[in-house]
Design a protein around this motif. Structure first.
Motif, PDB file in Angstrom:
ATOM      1  N   SER A 153       1.376  -0.895  -0.181  1.00 61.45           N
ATOM      2  CA  SER A 153       0.185  -0.107  -0.183  1.00 61.45           C
ATOM      3  C   SER A 153       0.893   1.463   0.050  1.00 61.45           C
ATOM      4  N   TYR A 154      -0.192   2.315  -0.500  1.00 58.53           N
ATOM      5  CA  TYR A 154       1.078   3.346  -0.174  1.00 58.53           C
ATOM      6  C   TYR A 154       1.996   3.642  -1.265  1.00 58.53           C
ATOM      7  N   ASP A 177      -4.412  -1.194  -1.209  1.00 57.36           N
ATOM      8  CA  ASP A 177      -4.750   0.317  -0.677  1.00 57.36           C
ATOM      9  C   ASP A 177      -3.699   1.317  -1.387  1.00 57.36           C
ATOM     10  N   HIS A 178      -3.957   2.565  -1.797  1.00 58.67           N
ATOM     11  CA  HIS A 178      -3.685   3.955  -2.261  1.00 58.67           C
ATOM     12  C   HIS A 178      -2.406   3.530  -3.608  1.00 58.67           C
ATOM     13  N   ASN A 179      -3.114   3.090  -4.041  1.00 60.66           N
ATOM     14  CA  ASN A 179      -2.400   3.100  -5.153  1.00 60.66           C
ATOM     15  C   ASN A 179      -3.214   3.577  -6.598  1.00 60.66           C
ATOM     16  N   SER A 202      -9.082   3.560  -2.501  1.00 66.08           N
ATOM     17  CA  SER A 202      -8.034   4.629  -3.363  1.00 66.08           C
ATOM     18  C   SER A 202      -7.406   4.347  -4.196  1.00 66.08           C
ATOM     19  N   ASN A 203      -7.768   3.397  -4.689  1.00 67.33           N
ATOM     20  CA  ASN A 203      -7.276   3.575  -6.513  1.00 67.33           C
ATOM     21  C   ASN A 203      -8.064   3.836  -7.353  1.00 67.33           C
TER      22      ASN A 203
END
Length: 636
Positions: A153-154, A177-179, A202-203
């Motif tokens: 993630s991130y 997540d967050h990619n 959050s993609n």
């Protein structure tokens, strides 16, 4: 007492702890704690028997194979929150017992296929909080069967090694997540039977393909291993493609729709199933009919609208699906390109647009204008073969006696890189659609085509090869008699010409240099002659200045205010005072070698006075006219 003490000191020295670190020997496990020590690299004197090594919150920038060599008993390695930007190949090659590897909070940009080779029993891999933009497909191959937790993630990932992730049967937790992931391959999670948590928050996912994995999260009590799925924060496109997901009642999630505009911002699970609709494809524009010459590139275009975006396919004249090959390319936007067209490519092509709501088709007609083939003969099957100017056009021009004699092809005004092609009007009874010029050179056997309107009878060839021999033929293209007939071609004539050799650059430069040198030399001679002439005049004038006569003063009057001017008193004559020598160039006398110069200067002043005041003084006129009297100065 001395020998046991010495042995104790030697034993403690052999297992010495690195100076900035703290070592804890708990039972048979050795822990080396080096967190928050300001380290710039892995300490080289770490005990190779260490089981737990903590190097978090330092400034380590790179890892290499010597850093963990022979540490076969290491189980837990923590490298979180450093400045690591590079991991060398097989840096963890000796860590066969490693179970947990923490690399989060670093500056990794890429993981190669050999960066994580070695820990075959790894169970927990934490790579979150880096700057990863790419992970090589084989980066996880050494621990596919043992990995249980994977956290990437991130980061900045658009793609991850989906094939490797889908082959991890023991995987329990997957954090993506967050990619920047915008698509999931269909069925990528089908084999992950142990997966209990999947985080896709959050993609850039607009849709999710149906997968049996997601159905396990609908009923936590009935499912043996329920799935916790999170996909909020994605720009979901709420159409019929997500209807399967809407039917999975998940009242605890807070996903919202981003599109279409009618559903934007609405809570995903609150939208009725009837509003998850799609629009069937509609072909907005496409190529109706395309005519190309044999051997040229053909581009067929087809554009379709729909929700979701339709998938485009092409079917050829033989009712087969057209795929990518060495000479044809089908693009996702609906464009079909045929690199080198032949007579067999002519026919009707069908553009097909499909999406979950239906399909639409359009017909595109491609006609290939055949070129002359050996006196209008046909190849096997009645279709012309490939064009060759040497074997077809020129042979027909030389061998057939049916060619008309009036249209003569000529190439004139030939230079090193150009030539003017001229031809006659031909037979007026034969309609001409356009002319075609074919030519190639001895330097390059590639056949070049030029299309000329029927109203033209001249064409300037440019960009030719200097010093090369060219063969050129002219053909007349006539309209086909029927819709299914090929375009008729008629050979008008051929010509052979040679371009001039290129002018060497050194000769041109030499001519420019010689011309400039001659110009400078002639100019120098002229300037030198002018200087010599000027000096001679000055020397001659100085030699003749001693014989000048003084100027006489006469008619001396004084200006009054209107009264009669009194007569001047008589004075006895006296000899004039000696006058200083003056340069001949400023003397107005009439003596010696300055006579001609003074006359010219006086004449110039007289003409100027005449042009300004409208009259010429008598004395000035006499001076200009050649009088031998000397000019006299007067005071008014």
């Amino acid at each position: 007492m001395a020998p046991p003490l010495l042995l104790l000191l030697l034993a403690s020295g052999a297992a010495a702890c690195p100076l900035p670190c703290v070592c804890q020997n708990l039972s048979e496990s050795l822990s080396t704690l080096c967190a928050h020590r300001g380290l710039l690299f892995v300490p080289p004197n770490v005990d190779r028997r260490t089981v737990e090594l903590r190097l978090a919150d330092n400034f380590i920038q790179a890892l290499g194979p010597p850093d963990f060599r022979n540490m076969t008993g290491l189980v837990d390695l923590t490298l979180s929150r450093n400045a690591i930007t590079r991991i060398g190949a097989r840096s963890f090659g000796d860590l066969e017992s490693l179970r947990s590897l923490h690399l989060d909070g670093n500056r990794l940009v890429e993981l190669g296929s050999s960066s994580l080779r070695g820990p075959v029993n790894l169970q927990h891999l934490i790579l979150s909080g880096n700057q990863l933009g790419r992970i090589a497909p084989g980066a996880f191959d050494d621990f596919l069967d043992s990995l249980e937790d994977l956290d990437v993630s991130y980061n900045n990932l658009r793609q991850v090694p989906w094939a490797g992730i889908g082959a991890m049967p023991a995987l329990h937790t997957l954090n993506l997540d967050h990619n920047l992931i915008d698509a999931l391959p269909p069925g990528v999670f089908a084999q992950l039977s142990q997966l209990s948590r999947l985080d896709l928050t959050s993609n850039r996912l607009a849709t999710l393909a149906p997968d049996p994995l997601f159905s396990r999260g609908r009923d936590a009590e009935a499912s043996p291993s329920p799935l916790v799925l999170s996909f909020s924060g994605n720009p979901l496109h709420c159409n019929c493609e997500l209807l399967w997901l809407r039917r999975l009642a998940r009242p605890d999630d807070l996903e919202t729709c981003a599109s279409p505009p009618a559903l934007a911002g609405r809570y995903f699970w609150a939208v009725p199933e009837g509003e998850f609709s799609c629009e069937p494809p509609l072909i907005a524009r496409h190529t109706q009919r395309l005519w190309v010459l044999e051997g040229q590139r053909a581009t067929l275009r087809c554009r379709a609208l729909g929700d979701p975006v339709p998938t485009m396919h092409w079917v050829g004249p033989d009712d087969r699906l057209v795929g990518n090959s060495s000479r044809a390319w089908a693009f996702p936007n609906g464009t079909l390109e045929i690199g080198v067209t032949g007579a067999g490519d002519a026919g009707a092509y069908t553009c097909i647009a499909t999406n979950p709501a239906g399909e639409a088709t359009a017909r595109v007609e491609l006609r290939v204008l055949a070129l002359p083939h050996g006196g209008n003969t046909s190849a096997e099957g009645g279709r012309p073969g490939p064009s060759d100017i040497a074997a077809s056009a020129r042979t027909a021009a030389e061998g057939e006696g049916t060619l008309e004699s009036e249209p003569v092809v000529q190439v004139t005004e030939v230079t090193a890189t150009s030539g003017l092609v001229s031809w006659g009007p031909g037979r007026p009874a034969d309609p001409v659609w356009m002319f075609q010029i074919q030519y190639n050179s001895s330097e390059d056997e590639t056949l070049i085509y030029r299309i000329v309107p029927a109203s033209s009878h001249h064409f300037l060839l440019k960009h030719l090869v200097p010093g090369a021999d060219y063969d050129l033929c002219l053909l007349a293209l006539s309209p086909a008699a029927g819709p299914s007939d090929l375009t008729a071609t008629r050979l008008l004539g051929c010509a052979h010409f040679s371009t001039l050799p290129a002018t060497p650059l050194c000769h041109a430069l030499q001519a420019h240099v010689l011309g400039g040198t001659l110009t400078v030399a002639v100019g120098g001679v002229l300037v030198a002659a002018l200087l010599v002439f000027t000096v001679a005049l000055l020397v001659r004038g100085r030699g003749a200045g001693n014989g000048r006569l003084p100027l006489k003063l006469s008619h001396v009057q004084s200006q009054t205010n209107g009264g009669t001017s009194p007569m001047p008193k008589s004075h006895p004559p006296r000899s004039p005072p000696p006058r200083p020598q003056r340069s001949c160039s400023l003397d107005l006398g009439d003596t010696g070698g300055c006579y001609g110069y003074a006359r010219r200067l006086g004449g110039a002043w007289a003409r100027r006075s005449h042009s300004v005041h409208g009259g010429l003084l008598g004395a000035g006129c006499r001076g200009v006219g050649g009088s031998t009297e000397r000019l006299e100065e007067s005071v008014v």
